[in-house]
Enzyme design. Structure first.
Site, short mmCIF file in Angstrom:
data_model
loop_
_atom_site.label_atom_id
_atom_site.label_comp_id
_atom_site.label_asym_id
_atom_site.label_seq_id
_atom_site.Cartn_x
_atom_site.Cartn_y
_atom_site.Cartn_z
N SER A 1 -9.23 -41.66 25.87
CA SER A 1 -8.28 -42.15 24.87
C SER A 1 -8.82 -43.47 24.34
CB SER A 1 -6.88 -42.30 25.51
OG SER A 1 -5.92 -42.61 24.52
N HIS B 1 -7.55 -38.32 22.80
CA HIS B 1 -6.36 -38.65 22.04
C HIS B 1 -6.79 -39.17 20.67
CE1 HIS B 1 -4.10 -39.40 26.08
NE2 HIS B 1 -4.30 -38.11 25.83
N ASP C 1 -2.39 -39.91 31.12
CA ASP C 1 -2.83 -38.54 30.89
C ASP C 1 -4.22 -38.33 31.51
OD1 ASP C 1 -2.76 -35.94 29.91
OD2 ASP C 1 -3.55 -36.50 27.95
#
Length: 197
Positions: A13, A40, A133
């Site tokens: 991310s 992401h 995540d």
């Protein structure tokens, strides 16, 4: 104990884009193992993200279609606003189900589904990122017998994701970007990795 890796999953991310670009840039053109990447990204950012990675990559990077077969010598990037999972027949499935961990695509979903398919033959890597995540997904990789790597917490621009993964499960290796790349090249050359006890 030695293990034969057949697939690599990578999640990242915030702060992971340049890391991913450096890894892809330094892998050899004949790198044979399929790589599935979940990063992401802006939900409505389409081709620019993939194109930017492709410009630096020595490998063929694509945003897959639903039911596309996972092939060697290929890099599959989860498309914007789609969850990407691995099916038992080693095809890719895409879905627009609700956000998971506030994200779509979600790293956990990719890692968990790939774990069930590849089991001990999977290598999971978590890079820099700002949320949790990927932590459960990497634990699933480990629980299914696969190999786990996190980007060095000291090197990560945003270390929340590597830290979360490290808290969740026993990580095999914590490596910086150069070491991750060298590790992947070694797997490519030998087709095996040495599991730590």
């Amino acid at each position: 104990m030695k293990n034969h890796i057949k697939c690599i999953v990578i999640g990242g991310s915030a702060g992971s884009f340049t890391v991913m670009m450096e890894i892809l840039q330094n892998l050899p053109k004949d790198f044979s193992l399929p790589i599935l990447i979940c990063m992401h990204r802006m939900k409505h950012g389409k081709e620019g993200f993939a194109n930017a990675l492709n410009l630096k990559s020595n490998l063929n990077l694509v945003e897959p279609y639903d039911k596309e077969k996972i092939k060697k010598n290929s890099v599959f990037l989860a498309p914007a606003n789609y969850h990407m999972c691995v099916e038992m027949d080693k095809t890719i499935s895409l879905s627009t189900e609700e956000d998971y961990n506030y994200s779509r695509p979600a790293i956990d979903l990719l890692f968990k589904s790939a774990s069930y398919v590849y089991k001990k033959h999977l290598l999971g890597i978590i890079l820099s990122g700002a949320n949790h995540d990927g932590a459960i997904g990497l634990k699933c990789v480990k629980d299914c017998g696969g190999m786990t790597i996190i980007q060095s917490i000291s090197e990560s621009q945003v270390p929340t994701m590597p830290k979360s993964a490290k808290k969740k499960t026993q990580i095999d290796f914590e490596l910086n970007t150069r070491q991750i790349t060298e590790f992947l090249i070694q797997i490519h050359k030998t087709k095996q990795i040495q599991l730590v006890s």
